[in-house]
Design a protein around this motif. Structure first.
Motif, PDB file in Angstrom:
ATOM      1  N   LYS A   1      -6.500  10.888  -6.575  1.00 50.96           N
ATOM      2  CA  LYS A   1      -5.424  11.839  -6.843  1.00 50.96           C
ATOM      3  C   LYS A   1      -5.604  12.517  -8.198  1.00 50.96           C
ATOM      4  O   LYS A   1      -5.132  13.624  -8.424  1.00 50.96           O
TER       5      LYS A   1
ATOM      6  N   ASP B   1       1.232   4.475  -2.593  1.00 55.46           N
ATOM      7  CA  ASP B   1       1.095   5.846  -2.095  1.00 55.46           C
ATOM      8  C   ASP B   1       2.255   6.725  -2.546  1.00 55.46           C
ATOM      9  O   ASP B   1       2.085   7.913  -2.835  1.00 55.46           O
TER      10      ASP B   1
ATOM     11  N   GLU C   1      -3.730   7.002   8.036  1.00 55.20           N
ATOM     12  CA  GLU C   1      -2.900   5.817   7.808  1.00 55.20           C
ATOM     13  C   GLU C   1      -1.509   6.032   8.415  1.00 55.20           C
ATOM     14  O   GLU C   1      -0.955   5.144   9.072  1.00 55.20           O
ATOM     15  N   ASP C   2      -0.948   7.222   8.196  1.00 53.97           N
ATOM     16  CA  ASP C   2       0.370   7.519   8.762  1.00 53.97           C
ATOM     17  C   ASP C   2       0.310   7.585  10.288  1.00 53.97           C
ATOM     18  O   ASP C   2       1.274   7.228  10.973  1.00 53.97           O
TER      19      ASP C   2
ATOM     20  N   LYS D   1     -12.892   9.782   0.609  1.00 57.29           N
ATOM     21  CA  LYS D   1     -11.537   9.681   0.063  1.00 57.29           C
ATOM     22  C   LYS D   1     -11.526  10.186  -1.367  1.00 57.29           C
ATOM     23  O   LYS D   1     -12.379   9.852  -2.182  1.00 57.29           O
TER      24      LYS D   1
ATOM     25  N   ASP E   1       0.832  -1.207   0.000  1.00 59.86           N
ATOM     26  CA  ASP E   1       0.000   0.000   0.000  1.00 59.86           C
ATOM     27  C   ASP E   1       0.866   1.256   0.000  1.00 59.86           C
ATOM     28  O   ASP E   1       0.558   2.245  -0.674  1.00 59.86           O
ATOM     29  N   ARG E   2       1.969   1.216   0.736  1.00 56.97           N
ATOM     30  CA  ARG E   2       2.854   2.382   0.808  1.00 56.97           C
ATOM     31  C   ARG E   2       3.577   2.611  -0.515  1.00 56.97           C
ATOM     32  O   ARG E   2       3.793   3.752  -0.924  1.00 56.97           O
TER      33      ARG E   2
ATOM     34  N   THR F   1      -2.272  12.027   6.985  1.00 59.26           N
ATOM     35  CA  THR F   1      -3.304  11.000   6.829  1.00 59.26           C
ATOM     36  C   THR F   1      -3.407  10.178   8.105  1.00 59.26           C
ATOM     37  O   THR F   1      -2.431  10.041   8.850  1.00 59.26           O
TER      38      THR F   1
END
Length: 408
Positions: free
Chosen positions: A381, A150, A320-321, A378, A146-147, A318
């Protein structure tokens, strides 16, 4: 094996992954940070390599295993774990990452290795230059998938995988399971029905071994409050405390500020050279500087032992972070505490934070609820909020070609 000698028992992701990976199956693993994912794929990788060496009459210098990682620090950490694990059986590991000279990495590749651990950008450079051959890779691992998406590594990952034989075992590991990662899994995994192991939830959730404290305060009060917390959490000046900030300049300012106050502190951020970053991490790990100021470069994947407290001086961009930041403590079954500063500038993420706190059965402060519990949709982008996220198995669009235009 020496790497497992201190285990009372395997972690859940290891216990469930090992039988399938040793059987040669493709696998998707979804587990929280700090759950032991490196050895979950690492131990079967060593067995895979040793089995191939037994079959080959002449030992080939070609690498059999490739592990892709989104950040330099995580790549170095994975390589260190696999190096230690493979030392007793003669398995050689090379780590390739940007931000440092290519020369030593090139020399390591030329001397031969069994496992390549790499960030996508640096590996793509070596592949394009003909320095690194991937035609013998039979065990592919995409860690923190996932990262990688990103950070915009998808084109590089696709280019790299195109050089790897289709007859391979593929493992994808991720802390979350968004549609983008599902699509990537469908493309890269050869097995029509790969094994999927989920430890915990596929949705974003925090480590339940971490006590989360959220404090809503004014931006100008953070320096004073940080000192108060350090006097509380770091009064021995020997235990490890990790302080997260948002920007590189902020990291420098907070580090200098705490140094002037007499704290043994070091920092890690993107403006520091790789050597300086390595030195800072070493000083933090060996306890000579047990207080570390870091940007999100240290939030994902880094296994820093015995971090007792995480302080979020600035809330990340985020949630997530946020989850990955607080996951630097409470690792390998230990308990930890994360103390987070939340200001009015962060109010757009209040609803998501409330959900994470409630899911982990943590106290939700009244001041945080005043910002509202709405969760913002969400955004894509490319298309902003005006888009519809399609399922991973949605049918592809049909291309229509018109023979005659209206102008003819």
């Amino acid at each position: 094996m020496k790497c497992c000698s201190g285990f009372e028992k395997p972690s859940p992701i290891q216990a469930h992954s090992w039988p399938f990976l040793l059987d040669g199956r493709d696998l998707i693993g979804i587990a929280a940070t700090g759950s032991g994912k490196t050895l979950a794929f690492g131990v079967p990788a060593l067995v895979h390599i040793l089995n191939h060496k037994k079959k080959e009459k002449k030992h080939s210098k070609g690498s059999r295993c490739l592990v892709l990682s989104p950040t330099r620090e995580l790549a170095q950490q994975i390589a260190a774990v696999l190096e230690e694990a493979g030392a007793s059986c003669g398995v050689k590991v090379v780590c390739l990452y940007g931000g440092s000279s290519k020369g030593p990495q090139y020399s390591s590749l030329r001397s031969g290795c069994d496992i390549v651990v790499a960030t996508p950008g640096r590996l793509q450079d070596f592949v394009d230059e003909g320095v690194c051959k991937l035609d013998q890779i039979t065990y592919l691992v995409l860690d923190e998938a996932d990262r990688m998406l990103d950070l915009g590594f998808e084109p590089a990952v696709r280019a790299i995988v195109s050089h790897i034989p289709q007859e391979r075992q593929t493992i994808m590991l991720s802390a979350t399971w968004p549609t983008s990662v599902q699509k990537l899994a469908q493309e890269f995994i050869q097995d029509a029905s790969p094994v999927k192991i989920t430890v915990g939830s596929e949705d974003l959730s925090a480590n339940h071994d971490v006590t989360q404290i959220v404090e809503v305060l004014d931006d100008k009060s953070r320096d004073r409050r940080l000192q108060e917390l350090l006097r509380l959490y770091h009064k021995t000046k020997r235990n490890r405390v990790l302080v997260f900030v948002l920007y590189k300049k902020e990291a420098v300012r907070v580090e200098n500020f705490l140094q002037k106050q007499g704290w043994k502190v070091t920092g890690i951020h993107g403006d520091k050279s790789q050597q300086a970053r390595n030195q800072a991490l070493s000083a933090f790990k060996d306890g000579s500087h047990p207080l570390l100021i870091a940007t999100d470069v240290a939030a994902r994947g880094l296994d820093i032992p015995d971090v007792e407290f995480v302080i979020n001086y600035s809330f990340p961009l985020t949630t997530e972070d946020y989850v990955h930041r607080i996951g630097r403590t409470g690792r390998a079954g230990k308990k930890g505490t994360a103390h987070t500063f939340f200001t009015t500038a962060d109010k757009a993420r209040a609803g998501e934070l409330v959900n994470i706190l409630r899911e982990a059965r943590q106290i939700v402060p009244e001041e945080l609820l005043k910002f509202g519990a709405h969760v913002k949709k969400k955004e894509s982008k490319l298309y902003g909020a005006h888009f519809r996220e399609l399922a991973a198995d949605a049918p592809k669009a049909q291309k229509i070609t018109f023979d005659v235009s209206d102008e003819e």
